[in-house]
Design a protein around this motif. Structure first.
Motif, PDB file in Angstrom:
ATOM      1  N   GLU A 137       0.822  -1.209   0.000  1.00 41.30           N
ATOM      2  CA  GLU A 137       0.000   0.000   0.000  1.00 41.30           C
ATOM      3  C   GLU A 137       0.857   1.260   0.000  1.00 41.30           C
ATOM      4  N   GLU A 138       2.161   1.092   0.212  1.00 36.21           N
ATOM      5  CA  GLU A 138       3.089   2.216   0.191  1.00 36.21           C
ATOM      6  C   GLU A 138       3.922   2.252  -1.088  1.00 36.21           C
ATOM      7  N   ALA A 139       4.150   1.098  -1.690  1.00 34.47           N
ATOM      8  CA  ALA A 139       4.956   1.022  -2.913  1.00 34.47           C
ATOM      9  C   ALA A 139       4.510  -0.183  -3.723  1.00 34.47           C
ATOM     10  N   GLU A 140       4.549  -0.049  -5.039  1.00 33.57           N
ATOM     11  CA  GLU A 140       4.123  -1.146  -5.909  1.00 33.57           C
ATOM     12  C   GLU A 140       5.011  -2.369  -5.732  1.00 33.57           C
ATOM     13  N   ASP A 141       6.302  -2.135  -5.532  1.00 34.62           N
ATOM     14  CA  ASP A 141       7.252  -3.220  -5.296  1.00 34.62           C
ATOM     15  C   ASP A 141       7.862  -3.002  -3.905  1.00 34.62           C
ATOM     16  N   PRO A 142       7.262  -3.581  -2.855  1.00 36.76           N
ATOM     17  CA  PRO A 142       7.726  -3.314  -1.490  1.00 36.76           C
ATOM     18  C   PRO A 142       9.184  -3.705  -1.257  1.00 36.76           C
ATOM     19  N   LEU A 143       9.609  -4.831  -1.834  1.00 32.98           N
ATOM     20  CA  LEU A 143      10.978  -5.273  -1.590  1.00 32.98           C
ATOM     21  C   LEU A 143      11.989  -4.306  -2.188  1.00 32.98           C
ATOM     22  N   SER A 144      11.762  -3.877  -3.409  1.00 28.59           N
ATOM     23  CA  SER A 144      12.689  -2.926  -4.029  1.00 28.59           C
ATOM     24  C   SER A 144      12.761  -1.633  -3.233  1.00 28.59           C
ATOM     25  N   LYS A 145      11.601  -1.159  -2.763  1.00 30.41           N
ATOM     26  CA  LYS A 145      11.575   0.082  -1.998  1.00 30.41           C
ATOM     27  C   LYS A 145      12.282  -0.084  -0.656  1.00 30.41           C
ATOM     28  N   ALA A 146      12.059  -1.210   0.010  1.00 26.78           N
ATOM     29  CA  ALA A 146      12.704  -1.446   1.299  1.00 26.78           C
ATOM     30  C   ALA A 146      14.222  -1.521   1.136  1.00 26.78           C
ATOM     31  N   ARG A 147      14.683  -2.214   0.094  1.00 27.55           N
ATOM     32  CA  ARG A 147      16.134  -2.320  -0.132  1.00 27.55           C
ATOM     33  C   ARG A 147      16.729  -0.959  -0.515  1.00 27.55           C
ATOM     34  N   GLU A 148      15.994  -0.208  -1.303  1.00 30.62           N
ATOM     35  CA  GLU A 148      16.458   1.139  -1.659  1.00 30.62           C
ATOM     36  C   GLU A 148      16.593   2.011  -0.408  1.00 30.62           C
ATOM     37  N   THR A 149      15.637   1.871   0.522  1.00 32.56           N
ATOM     38  CA  THR A 149      15.653   2.688   1.739  1.00 32.56           C
ATOM     39  C   THR A 149      16.863   2.364   2.611  1.00 32.56           C
ATOM     40  N   VAL A 150      17.171   1.074   2.803  1.00 35.91           N
ATOM     41  CA  VAL A 150      18.313   0.739   3.657  1.00 35.91           C
ATOM     42  C   VAL A 150      19.633   1.125   2.994  1.00 35.91           C
ATOM     43  N   ARG A 151      19.693   1.083   1.675  1.00 32.83           N
ATOM     44  CA  ARG A 151      20.920   1.520   0.985  1.00 32.83           C
ATOM     45  C   ARG A 151      21.133   3.022   1.168  1.00 32.83           C
ATOM     46  N   LEU A 152      20.051   3.800   1.023  1.00 32.22           N
ATOM     47  CA  LEU A 152      20.165   5.244   1.224  1.00 32.22           C
ATOM     48  C   LEU A 152      20.584   5.564   2.652  1.00 32.22           C
ATOM     49  N   ALA A 153      20.043   4.806   3.612  1.00 31.72           N
ATOM     50  CA  ALA A 153      20.405   5.025   5.007  1.00 31.72           C
ATOM     51  C   ALA A 153      21.880   4.718   5.237  1.00 31.72           C
ATOM     52  N   ALA A 154      22.346   3.601   4.682  1.00 25.82           N
ATOM     53  CA  ALA A 154      23.750   3.237   4.857  1.00 25.82           C
ATOM     54  C   ALA A 154      24.670   4.273   4.219  1.00 25.82           C
ATOM     55  N   LYS A 155      24.263   4.804   3.084  1.00 29.44           N
ATOM     56  CA  LYS A 155      25.064   5.832   2.413  1.00 29.44           C
ATOM     57  C   LYS A 155      25.120   7.112   3.243  1.00 29.44           C
ATOM     58  N   GLU A 156      23.994   7.484   3.861  1.00 31.37           N
ATOM     59  CA  GLU A 156      23.964   8.691   4.691  1.00 31.37           C
ATOM     60  C   GLU A 156      24.765   8.504   5.969  1.00 31.37           C
ATOM     61  N   GLY A 157      24.695   7.309   6.553  1.00 31.30           N
ATOM     62  CA  GLY A 157      25.493   6.999   7.728  1.00 31.30           C
ATOM     63  C   GLY A 157      24.790   7.272   9.040  1.00 31.30           C
ATOM     64  N   ILE A 158      25.188   6.551  10.059  1.00 36.73           N
ATOM     65  CA  ILE A 158      24.497   6.593  11.343  1.00 36.73           C
ATOM     66  C   ILE A 158      24.597   7.955  12.015  1.00 36.73           C
ATOM     67  N   GLU A 159      25.731   8.628  11.907  1.00 30.32           N
ATOM     68  CA  GLU A 159      25.876   9.901  12.613  1.00 30.32           C
ATOM     69  C   GLU A 159      24.966  10.977  12.036  1.00 30.32           C
ATOM     70  N   ALA A 160      24.872  11.044  10.702  1.00 36.31           N
ATOM     71  CA  ALA A 160      24.002  12.042  10.074  1.00 36.31           C
ATOM     72  C   ALA A 160      22.536  11.753  10.382  1.00 36.31           C
ATOM     73  N   ILE A 161      22.162  10.468  10.336  1.00 32.32           N
ATOM     74  CA  ILE A 161      20.773  10.102  10.635  1.00 32.32           C
ATOM     75  C   ILE A 161      20.459  10.390  12.100  1.00 32.32           C
ATOM     76  N   SER A 162      21.413  10.062  12.974  1.00 32.51           N
ATOM     77  CA  SER A 162      21.211  10.288  14.404  1.00 32.51           C
ATOM     78  C   SER A 162      21.043  11.774  14.710  1.00 32.51           C
ATOM     79  N   LYS A 163      21.801  12.626  14.038  1.00 31.53           N
ATOM     80  CA  LYS A 163      21.694  14.062  14.286  1.00 31.53           C
ATOM     81  C   LYS A 163      20.299  14.570  13.941  1.00 31.53           C
ATOM     82  N   LYS A 164      19.753  14.162  12.785  1.00 31.53           N
ATOM     83  CA  LYS A 164      18.388  14.565  12.417  1.00 31.53           C
ATOM     84  C   LYS A 164      17.367  14.009  13.406  1.00 31.53           C
ATOM     85  N   HIS A 165      17.575  12.761  13.797  1.00 27.20           N
ATOM     86  CA  HIS A 165      16.671  12.101  14.737  1.00 27.20           C
ATOM     87  C   HIS A 165      16.630  12.854  16.066  1.00 27.20           C
TER      88      HIS A 165
END
Length: 728
Positions: free
Chosen positions: A202-230
């Motif tokens: 209900e969020e994406a036509e291909d849930p697996l592709s979207k989920a994998r894309e999301t974790v790749r983007l997160a890994a590229k951004e890195g934990i410190e940058a994500i943590s700062k926004k959080h």
């Protein structure tokens, strides 16, 4: 567990839907087949040694930082040292887990992503369906390089859980169709970061592709940058309000309830009142449907606590259910307008079997929850899109349902108090809802002038509405409260056959069981049409006498007497009630509540048995030809619930600040000797900050966000001069 860290992954929209349409909430034939919210899976991090076994621990800490919305674990002992940090980020939408250890010997580490579905046990734990494969199918694990995943099909959608590892070079592998993971070569020290995302069809036509894309983007951004926004998000979240009480434990419980809702009401659906996002035993969710009386409670403190945005998933869900409520008004009552049942699923389809069809109050309470959001925000777009359509349809329903009798008054012909199987005439909860809803609708219609005829009808009914049913408290009744016999009080309503009052002290024990809900104090709360504005009047005295018949902590933890005591300024009762509330309903040491008392017996046995691994429940086997029963362990079915924490938060808010009647009152019911400070929100967009010390209000500071007229009830001796200072 002794040898691993175990995370269960939950999300608010991983639904498994039954065929669209109304349903029977108590129908044995559909048990375990109704719409339910499935868990997403689990992560196991296994160091290879029992480093968390208390037998070997020198030091251990598991801490949830409310300020930063992060969980941290630290264990140290002769087998090694482990540190783990976890948080759920808003952008990107991932769970982040940072792990590091140093062990006493070279060991392989395993990280497993798995999903083991189960039965739901949707009506607590009194009936079991002997189909252990239910919920177990539809799972497929996969892997590619540094990513593993789970794909899950339900009856209505698909969802995918993707997990990516960073910080160590390792490829994932599939262990079985429900489990995939990583195995890290043996070494003494190890460190890695995990990123997990869940996406539905209900969020994406291909849930697996979207989920994998999301974790790749997160890994590229890195934990410190994500943590700062959080962390920046949560700094902003907490800056909107605060309380500081001399009773610091109650203050802590206020904060953890704000946190629970703040971290679980930001998605497409409201947090379920049972377990919210903190289910920890696969798909088990007692009281699986949305039950209105329980579900609404998490919304009550949101606006005063400064977080109106957290009600929006609830309002969206209720608005989407409006067409079904309109259909059920015609099907069940041959009335125009809308009828919201107490029991519904995520699409708004309703159960109205038995006397559920005669509990009419969910609709007006939903409408007034939406109206309250407008009162605090003055959001005209919200009023037009959400609140007004629901308010209008509920008004139409009541105008059709009411009957005009020979006395010239409009009466409720037949309805049930909250969650009751006893039918009444002139039911107190319905009359209170009408007295709250109709004036609000008249005011809302002033914005658009769309329904002048309805407006006039509302005014006419209000002027000629039936009176509440009252009686003298009988001699010899057993009271948990303190009202003496002979006291004139308000009751639930009138018996349709005999005309006699319906109340909790009737001689028929079967009927008494079903009239223990707080319908007789509905005008105080949640309707809010009786309060300190009436203090000194006979009307106020009548409602105070009624309220004093009951103890705040009696029965289950979804009774509203605690809030009503605060609303009425009964600080003499409130002090004891506030202290007893966590004593009875906080079943878990980290602040989680549940709706039954620790000392409850019979149906729920003893809540303390949840800590007893030997405790069992005698459970009926569904559809067995000889009414077979089995004894099954009770501990695995432990659950928390949102209602008691939300009631406590609401009562504390009411103790510190009231603005429901258009007047701001500070510390209106704070017990004698208590001290505190707060910054909370009032109707019409005011932020109110005040301090009570040594029995005296030191100041009242008010910030106007929306430029509205402000009226403050003087908290000092009326003979003293009050100094008003513009600090801008």
């Amino acid at each position: 567990p002794p040898d691993r860290i175990h995370f269960q992954i939950n999300k608010c929209n991983t639904w498994d839907d039954v065929t669209p349409g109304s349903f029977g909430a108590w129908d044995d034939a559909t048990r375990e087949l109704n719409t339910n919210l499935r868990h997403c899976g689990e992560i196991q991090i296994e160091p290879g040694l029992p480093v968390f076994d208390w037998m070997y621990l020198e030091d251990f800490e598991g801490r949830l930082s409310l300020a930063h919305a992060e969980a941290n674990f630290h264990a140290r002992g002769p087998l090694g040292e482990v540190k783990c940090r976890a948080f759920v980020a808003r952008e990107p939408r991932v769970l982040v887990i940072s792990y590091q250890d140093k062990l006493s010997e070279f060991m392989k580490r395993q990280i497993k992503l798995a999903r083991w579905g189960s039965r739901v046990f949707e009506h607590w734990y009194k009936i079991i369906k002997r189909e252990p494969a239910l919920g177990l199918t539809g799972t497929q694990a996969g892997s590619e390089e540094s990513e593993v995943w789970i794909e899950q099909s339900t009856r209505s959608l698909r969802f995918s859980v993707a997990l990516k590892i960073e910080g160590t070079r390792v490829n994932g592998e599939v262990y079985n169709k429900r489990t995939a993971g990583f195995e890290i070569d043996a070494k003494e020290e190890c460190a890695f970061t995990l990123y997990l995302a869940v996406v539905t069809s209900e969020e994406a036509e291909d849930p697996l592709s979207k989920a994998r894309e999301t974790v790749r983007l997160a890994a590229k951004e890195g934990i410190e940058a994500i943590s700062k926004k959080h962390r920046n998000y949560w700094v902003g979240f907490w800056s909107r309000s605060f309380i500081d009480l001399s009773e610091d434990y109650l203050e802590n419980l206020w904060y953890i309830n704000v946190y629970q809702v703040g971290s679980s009401s930001r998605g497409a659906y409201p947090p379920h009142f049972i377990n919210s996002l903190w289910s920890w035993n696969r798909d088990i969710r007692p009281w699986n449907h949305f039950y209105h009386w329980n579900q609404q409670m998490y919304t009550w403190p949101l606006h005063t606590s400064g977080h109106p945005e957290l009600i929006l998933p609830y309002c969206k869900w209720r608005l989407e259910g409006l067409p079904h409520a309109i259909e059920d008004a015609r099907r069940l009552h041959t009335c125009s307008g809308a009828f919201y049942s107490d029991v519904a699923n995520r699409h708004g389809y309703q159960s109205a079997d038995g006397n559920l069809r005669y509990n009419l109050t969910p609709g007006p309470q939903i409408a007034m929850d939406m109206w309250r959001h407008y009162q605090y925000t003055l959001d005209d777009n919200f009023l037009r899109k959400y609140a007004y359509p629901v308010m209008r349809e509920i008004v139409c329903f009541y105008l059709d349902y009411l009957v005009l009798l020979d006395d010239g008054k409009y009466h409720i012909p037949k309805s049930a108090p909250y969650e009751s199987s006893v039918l009444c005439q002139d039911t107190t909860s319905d009359l209170a809802c009408i007295q709250q809803l109709f004036p609000a609708f008249i005011k809302a219609d002033e914005q658009s002038n769309q329904d002048s005829e309805l407006n006039k009808q509302c005014a006419h009914v209000l002027a000629n509405l039936a009176d509440y049913v009252t009686m003298n408290l009988p001699e010899g009744v057993t009271l948990l409260g303190e009202a003496p016999p002979g006291t004139r009080i308000v009751v639930h309503g009138r018996d349709p056959q005999s005309g006699l009052p319906i109340h909790r002290w009737m001689t028929d024990p079967e009927r008494n069981f079903w009239v223990t809900h707080p319908a007789s104090v509905a005008p105080i709360f949640p309707a809010g049409i009786v309060g300190l504005d009436q203090r000194g009047s006979e009307e106020f005295a009548l409602w105070e006498r009624t309220l004093r018949c009951f103890r705040a902590d009696e029965g289950h933890g979804h009774r509203v007497y605690l809030i009503a005591q605060a609303r009425m300024g009964l600080s003499d009762l409130l002090e004891t009630s506030l202290r007893k509330w966590p004593e009875h309903f906080q079943l878990f040491p980290q602040g989680f509540f549940c709706y039954f008392r620790r000392d409850s017996t019979e149906i729920y046995k003893n809540a303390a048995d949840y800590n007893d691994l030997t405790a069992t429940n005698r459970v009926q086997v569904q559809n067995s030809p000889i009414s077979e029963h089995v004894n099954l362990p009770q501990a695995p079915f432990t659950h928390m619930s949102l209602e008691p924490g939300s009631i406590l938060e609401t009562a504390i808010n009411e103790m510190l600040l009231q603005s429901y009647s258009g007047r701001i009152r500070v510390f209106p019911s704070t017990p004698k000797g208590w001290e505190g400070r707060f910054s909370l929100h009032a109707i019409d967009g005011f932020v109110v900050t005040s301090e009570l010390s040594a029995g005296e209000v030191k100041y009242v500071a008010i910030e106007s966000k929306l430029g509205q007229f402000c009226r403050v009830t003087n908290p000092w001796n009326v003979t003293e001069k009050v100094r008003v200072v513009d600090i801008l």
